[in-house]
Design an enzyme around this catalytic site. Structure first.
Site, PDB file in Angstrom:
ATOM      1  CB  ALA A  20       4.002  -0.213   2.929  1.00  0.00           C
ATOM      2  CE  LYS A  21       5.543   3.845  -4.930  1.00  0.00           C
ATOM      3  NZ  LYS A  21       4.550   3.846  -6.037  1.00  0.00           N
ATOM      4  CG  ASP A  44      -7.519  12.509   9.002  1.00  0.00           C
ATOM      5  OD1 ASP A  44      -6.886  11.599   9.054  1.00  0.00           O
ATOM      6  OD2 ASP A  44      -7.140  13.572   7.991  1.00  0.00           O
ATOM      7  CD  GLU A 103      -3.284  18.429   6.453  1.00  0.00           C
ATOM      8  OE1 GLU A 103      -2.532  17.336   6.140  1.00  0.00           O
ATOM      9  OE2 GLU A 103      -4.574  18.194   6.496  1.00  0.00           O
ATOM     10  CG  HIS A 152      -2.409  14.383  13.747  1.00  0.00           C
ATOM     11  ND1 HIS A 152      -1.499  13.240  13.923  1.00  0.00           N
ATOM     12  CD2 HIS A 152      -2.856  14.124  12.241  1.00  0.00           C
ATOM     13  CE1 HIS A 152      -1.623  12.389  12.833  1.00  0.00           C
ATOM     14  NE2 HIS A 152      -2.277  13.043  11.977  1.00  0.00           N
ATOM     15  N   GLY A 171       0.812  -1.079  -0.083  1.00  0.00           N
ATOM     16  CA  GLY A 171       0.208   0.200   0.105  1.00  0.00           C
ATOM     17  C   GLY A 171       0.705   1.285  -0.147  1.00  0.00           C
ATOM     18  CG  ASP A 172       0.455   6.188  -0.650  1.00  0.00           C
ATOM     19  OD1 ASP A 172       1.080   6.226  -1.854  1.00  0.00           O
ATOM     20  OD2 ASP A 172       0.068   7.111  -0.080  1.00  0.00           O
TER      21      ASP A 172
END
Length: 480
Positions: free
Chosen positions: A28-29, A244, A225, A249, A25-26
């Site tokens: 991990a990449k 989220d 962001e 956070h 997946g993204d």
């Protein structure tokens, strides 16, 4: 809890077998595979380790294909290129084992072979880089197969979407892993500058005596962001910015800013003091919150044309304890805003008697902690301008990591936290008690949210955010 760089090796973990669920997946990449290689290159991985990628059989890779996938990930997103002896050693440590709920055989075989290759009794660390809906099945696989025995697990956010779902998730996890082996990861808390909030407060007699309601008028935690949802409608529509970003956070940063001094700098002491902050939070008042949605959001692919999901959230948090009673904490985060920043601002009270006949700018008497990598701390104050008259001007003193320390090999958030998980250090990880308390305090806002207000892309959110913080003003935009 010590800061670690390649030039400052802390204790080294025991030998480990690390299993990455969602290895194709993204996340991990982009983060996990490059991060693990950086740890290895910096000499911070265990003396003996193996990294096993895992995914359902339908998405499984051969070991050779996984090594190629890892090479491409490190080349694109890593801080070092995959080459030389360091890469060759890391590549040899990689293998793959598929796992389905009804067939964990390939993964069990891969783990057994990795442990035999290492010898002795290496520890197991499982990183669940999978969607939240897959958590229960993966946890169940680990329990039923016996792989979880003695192992630790890293769980990615979101940690539920409300109190009931958080309790259900914790129940699922605790059926297999006791709390001492659970690491709920928040990459914000792995930043060097978050550690520096603790150092700034507790290592310096200059700041701790004034870190309270007698001297501080208000606190801002601001994480705008520039990015939009970037094709993540499937995740974002069911989550929104409050769940989220704020719960996951910004509340955690608030815990470090507002906590009492721990008796000792250990994981349990830090978690205990953060939990006390969360227990002291008043239930969130919907009248003290602003929800926004950037113009064009409803036209994004996969978004409901009538969506009420907020892409922006700002709110006031009150903490009822001796240190902070009466001091508002203002939190803000959102998508498609003017800048991408990570800033904590402490506004100090004006002197009891003003001796100078000048208009004091409202940007003075601030301590600004920029916890973006690499981070900086700025103290803003008034000083006399040169000349015969008593004219005052704004001045600042700045500490910047890049000017004071060699940060070339500093660890990114994920790297630091994966290392801490291998060491068993839970200092920067959220407890089940803490996350459930945050959902409990959030219930009034979740049950009665104010309507979303539109805002232009590239702005600072809806106009109502200025009324929220009055009579103060947001530190960002700087000079605005």
């Amino acid at each position: 809890m010590s800061s670690r760089t390649a030039g400052n090796h802390g204790p080294r973990p025991e030998d480990h077998v690390v299993v990455l669920f969602g290895a194709t997946g993204d996340l991990a990449k982009r983060k996990l595979l490059p991060g693990l290689f950086h740890l290895a290159r910096a000499g911070l991985m265990p003396a003996g380790y193996r990294v096993i990628g895992s995914a359902p059989a339908a998405d499984a890779l051969s070991t050779d294909a996984f090594r190629k996938h890892a090479r491409e990930a490190v080349a694109e997103f890593g801080t070092s290129q995959p080459e030389g002896p360091a890469w060759e050693e890391f590549e040899r440590a990689l293998s793959f084992g598929a796992a389905d709920p009804d067939d964990t055989g390939p993964l069990q075989t891969a783990v057994r072979e990795a442990e035999q290759a290492l010898g002795g009794s290496p520890r197991r660390l499982f990183h669940l880089a999978v969607p939240p809906k897959a958590f229960p099945s993966v946890i169940a696989e680990l329990g039923a197969s016996g792989l979880a025995e003695g192992g630790r697990v890293i769980v990615e956010k979101p940690f539920g979407t409300d109190l009931a779902s958080a309790r259900a998730l914790d129940g699922t996890i605790h059926a297999v892993f006791d709390e001492s082996r659970v690491f709920r990861i928040d990459h914000f808390l792995g930043k060097e500058s978050v550690d520096n909030i603790l150092a700034l407060r507790f290592a310096n007699g200059l700041f701790e005596p004034v870190w309270n309601r007698d001297h501080i008028s208000h606190v801002q935690i601001d994480v705008p962001e520039k990015l939009t949802i970037e094709g993540r409608a499937g995740f974002f529509e069911g989550t929104g910015t409050f769940r989220d970003m704020i719960v996951t956070h910004l509340f955690q940063i608030l815990g470090f800013v507002a906590m009492e001094p721990p008796a000792v700098l250990t994981a349990q002491a830090l978690r205990t003091e953060k939990a006390k902050v969360f227990q002291s939070m008043r239930p969130l008042d919907p009248a003290q919150a602003v929800r926004g949605q950037y113009e064009g959001y409803r036209a994004e692919p996969g978004v409901d044309p009538r969506s009420d999901t907020e892409t922006f959230a700002a709110l006031r948090v009150d903490i009822d304890n001796w240190r902070w009673a009466g001091v508002p904490f203002y939190l803000r985060s959102g998508k498609a805003l003017a800048e991408g920043r990570h800033v904590v601002t402490l506004g100090f009270r004006e002197p009891a008697l003003r001796m100078f006949a000048v208009d004091v700018p409202d940007t003075t008497n601030e301590l600004v902690i920029d916890f973006d990598d690499p981070g900086r701390i700025t103290a803003r104050f008034l000083a006399k301008e040169p000349g015969p008259e008593m004219n005052l001007g704004e001045a600042e003193m700045v500490f910047a990591y890049t000017d004071c320390f060699n940060t070339a090999h500093a660890l990114e958030g994920y790297e630091r936290l994966i290392l801490d998980a291998m060491l068993g250090d839970q200092s920067l990880f959220t407890s089940s008690e803490g996350i459930e308390r945050l959902w409990e305090a959030s219930a009034p806002l979740l049950e009665n949210p104010p309507p979303v207000e539109p805002y232009a892309r590239g702005s600072w959110g809806p106009d109502a955010v200025h009324r929220l913080v009055a009579p103060y003003r947001w530190h960002l935009p700087e000079g605005g």
